[in-house]
Enzyme design. Structure first.
Site, PDB file in Angstrom:
ATOM      1  N   GLU A  33       1.541 -16.627  22.230  1.00  0.00           N
ATOM      2  CA  GLU A  33       0.530 -17.606  21.846  1.00  0.00           C
ATOM      3  C   GLU A  33      -0.825 -16.954  22.092  1.00  0.00           C
ATOM      4  OE1 GLU A  33       0.972 -20.455  20.373  1.00  0.00           O
ATOM      5  OE2 GLU A  33       3.157 -20.329  20.469  1.00  0.00           O
ATOM      6  N   TYR A  53      -5.020 -17.867  28.603  1.00  0.00           N
ATOM      7  CA  TYR A  53      -4.533 -16.786  27.743  1.00  0.00           C
ATOM      8  C   TYR A  53      -4.673 -15.436  28.447  1.00  0.00           C
ATOM      9  CZ  TYR A  53      -4.442 -13.317  24.003  1.00  0.00           C
ATOM     10  OH  TYR A  53      -4.164 -12.203  23.248  1.00  0.00           O
TER      11      TYR A  53
END
Length: 377
Positions: free
Chosen positions: A86, A188
């Site tokens: 992702e 992230y």
């Protein structure tokens, strides 16, 4: 070393890498879930990225969160290039479990299988990211090299977007080398740090050579124009093509190191083929910072479409101010030299976009999501 598995191999970087490796005689397997966010609703019939590799690779539609899919994909492979993840800093700040499940747990499943089941894997290449550096490396007149903490709303609400360091006057931006402090400012970034460290730690204990590439901002023909969450050039391009104005965050002077897709593929292949890459971590970029105003103006000029460009002072928590790569290590160890300047790459990118169907502009929706979570100011 002829059989190579690319996870996320139907994505932007993965598909380009697959095609180049095929041209060099490698046999490629791709494991990819054909994410709707990247490929659209009917990926197997309409996704240009998927269609570019269809029938040229052994394709496994599956997820890196599935042990069974990993087992099927790993069988017979000599090299694994692990791209499936992702991506995007903003979205990661409120889809936390999803990012951890795919990026960290997916990598853990891979390593668990390599450690506990028979395989012939000799090398694993992991896609790391410049996001692990957080706000990067600066020089202070008073303190020497410093690594500023994440910026806070306290300053940015008042239009002050520059990084700060206690006890120092104004800071001078410097290139980030591989020995720089790792201190990501987004979920992230944390997951990419974790991926990299797991691969670099576990693989040598198994007799497998690890290589990590800390990619800067990758762009070029073929990147998804559907994804409103990541990829500033594609986001701006879709806005321009829809005749919508561009809202530039902060003061527009924030910079990134934009690296062209062909250069990224070439660097990665050096990592696959060269033993000098084994057990090493490398930056991949151009070594040149480019500010967001320059990006927006360059796109508008190349498309020949006049849209309003506003510098709004809005910002997203988790975004960094600046970062660009020190390429000394990859140049000396792998003889890598980026071939494309930003201007050359931008011309190729916009020429390609002009051949594509205009996508729906969903950027406002993505911003509304962040605003509702308190991450967009």
């Amino acid at each position: 070393m002829n059989n190579i598995l690319i996870t996320g191999g139907a994505g932007f970087i993965g598909s380009n890498l697959a095609l180049k490796l095929i041209s060099k005689g490698y046999t490629i397997t791709v494991l990819d879930n054909l994410s709707v966010q990247i490929h659209g609703d009917d990926a197997e019939n309409t996704s240009p990225l998927y269609l570019s590799i269809k029938d040229k690779v052994k394709f496994i539609k599956g997820s890196v969160t599935s042990k069974a899919d990993w087992q099927k994909a790993i069988k017979g492979q000599d090299v694994i290039v692990h791209y499936a993840a992702e991506t995007g800093t903003g979205q990661s700040m409120y889809e936390i479990q999803k990012y951890v499940d795919v990026n960290i747990n997916g990598t853990a499943i891979l390593l668990d299988l390599l450690a506990n089941e028979p395989n012939q894997v000799k090398k694993v290449v992991i896609a790391s990211s410049r996001s692990i550096y957080g706000e990067g490396k600066y020089k202070s007149k008073e303190l020497g090299f410093v690594y500023p903490k994440h910026r806070t709303a306290e300053y940015m609400d008042n239009g002050d977007f520059d990084v700060k360091f206690e006890g120092s006057s104004a800071l001078e931006l410097t290139a980030t080398d591989e020995d720089s402090k790792i201190h990501p400012s987004s979920v992230y970034g944390i997951t990419k740090q974790n991926q990299e460290q797991m691969i670099m730690t576990v693989c040598p204990t198994l007799g497998i050579a690890p290589v990590a590439f800390r990619y800067q901002n990758v762009y070029g023909p073929g990147q998804s124009l559907k994804n409103p969450y990541t990829g500033i050039l594609s986001i701006f391009s879709t806005q321009i093509k829809n005749g919508n104005g561009i809202n530039i965050f902060e003061d527009g002077k924030e910079t990134r190191d934009f690296v062209f897709i062909d250069d990224v593929v070439d660097a990665t292949i050096l990592g696959i083929e060269k033993e000098e890459a084994n057990n090493e971590v490398f930056n991949v970029g151009t070594g040149v910072p480019t500010d967001v105003i320059t990006v927006a103006n360059g796109l508008v000029k190349n498309y020949g479409v006049e849209v309003p460009i506003s510098i709004s002072g809005n910002y997203r928590l988790g975004d960094i101010r600046h970062n660009y790569a020190d390429l000394t290590k990859i140049k000396s160890k792998l003889a890598f030299e980026p071939k494309f300047t930003f201007e050359q790459g931008l011309q190729q990118f916009t020429t390609w976009v002009n051949t594509q169907e205009v996508q729906e502009d969903n950027y406002a929706k993505s911003i509304e999501e962040m605003k509702n979570k308190g991450l967009y100011k």
